[in-house]
Write an enzyme that holds these catalytic residues in place. Sequence first.
Site, PDB file in Angstrom:
ATOM      1  N   TYR A  71       0.858  -1.197   0.000  1.00 37.94           N
ATOM      2  CA  TYR A  71       0.000   0.000   0.000  1.00 37.94           C
ATOM      3  C   TYR A  71       0.880   1.228   0.000  1.00 37.94           C
ATOM      4  O   TYR A  71       1.806   1.335   0.823  1.00 37.94           O
ATOM      5  CB  TYR A  71      -0.932   0.027   1.216  1.00 37.94           C
ATOM      6  CG  TYR A  71      -1.813   1.259   1.252  1.00 37.94           C
ATOM      7  CD1 TYR A  71      -1.575   2.293   2.164  1.00 37.94           C
ATOM      8  CD2 TYR A  71      -2.868   1.422   0.349  1.00 37.94           C
ATOM      9  CE1 TYR A  71      -2.374   3.432   2.174  1.00 37.94           C
ATOM     10  CE2 TYR A  71      -3.665   2.566   0.359  1.00 37.94           C
ATOM     11  CZ  TYR A  71      -3.419   3.564   1.275  1.00 37.94           C
ATOM     12  OH  TYR A  71      -4.195   4.701   1.280  1.00 37.94           O
ATOM     13  N   LYS A 117       4.730  10.421   7.434  1.00 35.56           N
ATOM     14  CA  LYS A 117       4.487  10.079   8.837  1.00 35.56           C
ATOM     15  C   LYS A 117       5.479  10.774   9.782  1.00 35.56           C
ATOM     16  O   LYS A 117       5.350  11.970  10.052  1.00 35.56           O
ATOM     17  CB  LYS A 117       4.474   8.560   9.002  1.00 35.56           C
ATOM     18  CG  LYS A 117       3.320   7.892   8.210  1.00 35.56           C
ATOM     19  CD  LYS A 117       3.298   6.384   8.381  1.00 35.56           C
ATOM     20  CE  LYS A 117       2.330   5.721   7.431  1.00 35.56           C
ATOM     21  NZ  LYS A 117       0.933   5.785   7.882  1.00 35.56           N
ATOM     22  N   ASP A 162       9.371   3.026  -0.836  1.00 39.09           N
ATOM     23  CA  ASP A 162       8.328   3.772  -0.125  1.00 39.09           C
ATOM     24  C   ASP A 162       8.619   3.607   1.372  1.00 39.09           C
ATOM     25  O   ASP A 162       8.230   2.611   1.978  1.00 39.09           O
ATOM     26  CB  ASP A 162       6.943   3.230  -0.485  1.00 39.09           C
ATOM     27  CG  ASP A 162       5.857   3.894   0.340  1.00 39.09           C
ATOM     28  OD1 ASP A 162       4.666   3.618   0.090  1.00 39.09           O
ATOM     29  OD2 ASP A 162       6.202   4.678   1.249  1.00 39.09           O
TER      30      ASP A 162
END
Length: 434
Positions: free
Chosen positions: A144, A269, A241
Amino acid sequence: MTGPRSAELFRRARDVIPGGVNSPVRAFRSVGGEPIFLARGAGARVWDVDGREYLDYVGSWGPLVLGHAHPEVIEAIREAAADGTTFGAPTEREVRFAELVRSAVPSLERLRCVSSGTEATMSALRVARGFTGRDRIVKIDGGYHGHADVLLVEAGSGAATLGIPGSAGVPADVARNTLVVPWNDLPAMRALFAAPEHRGKIAAVIVEPVCGNIGCVPPAPGYLEGLRELTREDGALLVFDEVMTGFRVAWGGAQARFGVRPDLTCLGKIVGGGLPAAVFGGRADVMAKLAPEGPVYQAGTLSGNPLAMAAGLKTLELLARPGTYERLETLSARLEAGLRGAAERAGVAVHLNRVGAMFTAFFAEHAVVDYATAKQSDTARFGRYFRAMLERGVYLAPSQFEAAFMSLAHTEADVDATVSAAASALAACSSAGA
Ligand code: KE4
């Protein structure tokens, strides 16, 4: 059961916000019951709107590695806000932020700030396509990377196949250019690159260097190195990622921990320190393709937002202190050992994967090494465990296919209390034949 105020707020929320939430996983759909609404966080704890206290292992899905409302981060935000919240113009803070991020992650020879991980990965793939002149993207089954169309793609039938839309609204024409391969399967990746129909057409391979969105699943030994070799030989770009792993599994992210240098990296994040900021970047020759220097367009009203830069700078400065990652490792290893022992004593089959301060307890009899094995977990039992832990004051990610996160605000006493709660929750799950 959630408290009365959460229930009332959820009723009102559903009347105005789809599913009552601003992001689907928050709805607790995969664990059952209704979501709790949170009111406050401090350190390792959060409180819901009914005043109930929880030890928090979600940390807002990863950003809060320092814990909630760290006083120095709050002060940095307050100080920045006093001078204005956004300018839409270059500021000194974003230069200092970019220099600090590059000093931590040297593969980011050039980098640009955006406001979410989705924007970071979407932009990284666009610049990869612009640099290579190729259209195809390869992603991992279960990976994801945010909700850009190019990445909301699932595996079709067979091993390495042309993707099919992973969501309504994603055109088949878009999905067709995304190929999907199982995690930790280097032969499948080799076969894909060897296939004549793909030769010279793959712009990039994008991976979470430690899977976090099928639950925590580490790379097999040599896997990342294999991806690096395959992409380099082919001329495709390797994109890490690291939105979740960046500054989570090591100061320099998974690429530092595993010693593999990608061509492009996405961060999110933690780098925003709890505010909306993310980063994409990498090789200078690739990033030179970005407007205004080059032909690949990418932009953002709030990119490099001063408050997010202030929160990110302070967070990274605090993380740069000696002993940070050793401390996270000590606490996380203590929790792992405690949970393993509790599961054994309860006679519940749990397979626990951990990389540094991110981990997942799979309710599975077997090793979990990819999406296929993760999906064999007993998700119903995970749901009962999740709710039992919530009742015992421990807030886990509301999905078997998510990672849990340790923070520097947690203590040994918090970890031991978590293990005690788990022992009781696992016993409740197993005794009910649940
Ligand atoms: P955002 O657009 O949500 O900031 O980032 C997308 C993203 C990109 N890459 C990785 C590896 C990610 O984990 C994420 C977002 N993670 C999810 C949960 N694992 C965020 C929670 C949510 O979707 O509400």
